[in-house]
Design a protein around this motif. Structure first.
Motif, short mmCIF file in Angstrom:
data_model
loop_
_atom_site.label_atom_id
_atom_site.label_comp_id
_atom_site.label_asym_id
_atom_site.label_seq_id
_atom_site.Cartn_x
_atom_site.Cartn_y
_atom_site.Cartn_z
N LEU A 70 -6.84 16.73 7.37
CA LEU A 70 -6.42 16.65 5.97
C LEU A 70 -6.43 15.21 5.46
N LEU A 71 -6.21 14.25 6.35
CA LEU A 71 -6.20 12.85 5.94
C LEU A 71 -7.49 12.47 5.23
N ALA A 72 -8.60 12.95 5.76
CA ALA A 72 -9.89 12.60 5.16
C ALA A 72 -9.95 13.03 3.70
N THR A 73 -9.45 14.25 3.40
CA THR A 73 -9.52 14.73 2.02
C THR A 73 -8.56 13.94 1.12
N ILE A 116 -0.28 8.33 4.79
CA ILE A 116 -0.68 6.92 4.71
C ILE A 116 -0.27 6.19 5.99
N VAL A 117 0.94 6.48 6.48
CA VAL A 117 1.41 5.84 7.70
C VAL A 117 0.53 6.21 8.88
N ARG A 118 0.13 7.48 8.95
CA ARG A 118 -0.68 7.95 10.07
C ARG A 118 -2.11 7.40 10.03
N ALA A 119 -2.55 6.94 8.88
CA ALA A 119 -3.95 6.54 8.75
C ALA A 119 -4.35 5.46 9.74
N GLY A 120 -3.44 4.54 10.03
CA GLY A 120 -3.77 3.46 10.94
C GLY A 120 -4.04 3.91 12.36
N SER A 125 -13.44 6.67 11.03
CA SER A 125 -13.95 7.00 9.69
C SER A 125 -12.83 7.05 8.66
N ILE A 126 -11.64 7.50 9.08
CA ILE A 126 -10.51 7.55 8.15
C ILE A 126 -9.96 6.15 7.91
N VAL A 127 -9.92 5.32 8.95
CA VAL A 127 -9.48 3.94 8.78
C VAL A 127 -10.40 3.22 7.78
N LEU A 128 -11.70 3.50 7.87
CA LEU A 128 -12.65 2.90 6.91
C LEU A 128 -12.36 3.35 5.49
N GLU A 129 -12.03 4.63 5.31
CA GLU A 129 -11.67 5.13 3.97
C GLU A 129 -10.41 4.47 3.46
N ARG A 130 -9.43 4.28 4.35
CA ARG A 130 -8.21 3.59 3.95
C ARG A 130 -8.52 2.15 3.54
N ASP A 131 -9.34 1.47 4.32
CA ASP A 131 -9.69 0.08 4.00
C ASP A 131 -10.46 0.01 2.68
N ARG A 132 -11.34 1.01 2.44
CA ARG A 132 -12.08 1.02 1.18
C ARG A 132 -11.13 1.19 0.00
N LEU A 133 -10.12 2.03 0.17
CA LEU A 133 -9.13 2.21 -0.89
C LEU A 133 -8.39 0.91 -1.15
N GLU A 134 -7.97 0.24 -0.10
CA GLU A 134 -7.24 -1.02 -0.27
C GLU A 134 -8.10 -2.06 -0.99
N GLN A 135 -9.39 -2.08 -0.69
CA GLN A 135 -10.28 -3.03 -1.36
C GLN A 135 -10.42 -2.70 -2.84
N GLN A 136 -10.56 -1.41 -3.15
CA GLN A 136 -10.68 -1.00 -4.55
C GLN A 136 -9.42 -1.36 -5.34
N VAL A 137 -8.26 -1.08 -4.74
CA VAL A 137 -7.00 -1.35 -5.42
C VAL A 137 -6.81 -2.85 -5.61
N ALA A 138 -7.16 -3.65 -4.60
CA ALA A 138 -7.05 -5.10 -4.72
C ALA A 138 -7.91 -5.62 -5.86
N THR A 139 -9.08 -5.03 -6.04
CA THR A 139 -9.97 -5.44 -7.14
C THR A 139 -9.36 -5.09 -8.49
N ILE A 140 -8.79 -3.89 -8.61
CA ILE A 140 -8.17 -3.47 -9.87
C ILE A 140 -6.99 -4.38 -10.22
N ILE A 141 -6.15 -4.68 -9.22
CA ILE A 141 -5.01 -5.56 -9.47
C ILE A 141 -5.49 -6.98 -9.77
N GLY A 142 -6.51 -7.43 -9.07
CA GLY A 142 -7.04 -8.77 -9.31
C GLY A 142 -7.54 -8.94 -10.74
#
Length: 219
Positions: A70-73, A116-120, A125-142
């Motif tokens: 379910l994490l992937a979805t 979110i806690v379990r993602a690490g 492949s799920i860790v990569l999705e989490r990292d991609r999300l963090e990058q997108q959010v950092a860009t939006i906040i930036g």
């Protein structure tokens, strides 16, 4: 976390009936976890789905394997929300859209924080999705920071706590006022993105009876 069952399920072609059962189990688990949190058992999910417990265990070795599937979805949905917010040209509106999207996701899904806690500890492949999300959010906040529209000092690391705050309200009021969380989410968003002329608050305050119910300890 055990990954054997979920990894095998992803790699092994399934018969049509087995594929239908797997999707039914995933949909039921998503609903149960969202409504009741991570304490739901595989037996609970089997009962809710109307299948035998053995059917669930054939597809998922244990609850961790099911949660990982379910994490992937969940991360796909959050990455899609971030991508939609990033398409907004106005930096303030872009961050507002993302914040309200995440708050709305948590209001519907009690198990989001645990996911979110379990993602690490999940598969790469799920860790990569989490990292991609963090990058997108950092860009939006930036972008919002560069435009001077976000409160100084606000950081992406503040988001989990803000989301948990909204989740607490949503969980306490879901039975009698499922939209109550929006009123308080707006307060948080306005705190992060101050306006010279604040919008009027959405919704209405809880009446005395509703407030007393909301303040009762949650089982």
């Amino acid at each position: 976390m055990s990954t054997t069952g979920s990894a095998a399920d992803l790699d092994r072609p399934l018969r049509a009936d087995a594929a239908r059962n797997r999707e039914l189990i995933l949909q039921t688990a998503r609903k149960c976890f969202a409504e009741r949190g991570i304490s739901v058992t595989l037996n609970d999910i089997a009962h809710e789905a109307g299948v035998g417990v053995g059917t669930v265990y054939r597809r998922f070795a244990d609850k961790d394997s099911l949660i990982e599937a379910l994490l992937a979805t969940k991360f796909e949905a959050m990455n899609a929300a971030a991508a939609r917010a990033a398409e907004e040209l106005d930096p303030r509106e872009s961050l507002r859209l993302y914040l309200m999207g995440v708050f709305s996701f948590r209001a519907r899904d009690r198990a989001l924080a645990d996911a979110i806690v379990r993602a690490g500890r999940a598969r790469p492949s799920i860790v990569l999705e989490r990292d991609r999300l963090e990058q997108q959010v950092a860009t939006i906040i930036g972008r919002a920071r560069d435009a001077g529209v976000v409160r100084p000092g606000f950081d992406a690391r503040d988001l989990p706590i803000l989301t948990a705050m909204v989740g607490t309200v949503a969980d306490a009021t879901r039975e009698h006022d499922p939209d109550a969380w929006k009123r308080y989410a707006q307060v948080l968003v306005d705190g992060v993105l101050p306006q010279a002329e604040p919008d009027e608050m959405v919704g209405e305050p809880l009446d005395r009876d509703a407030l007393e119910r909301a303040m009762q300890p949650q089982s």
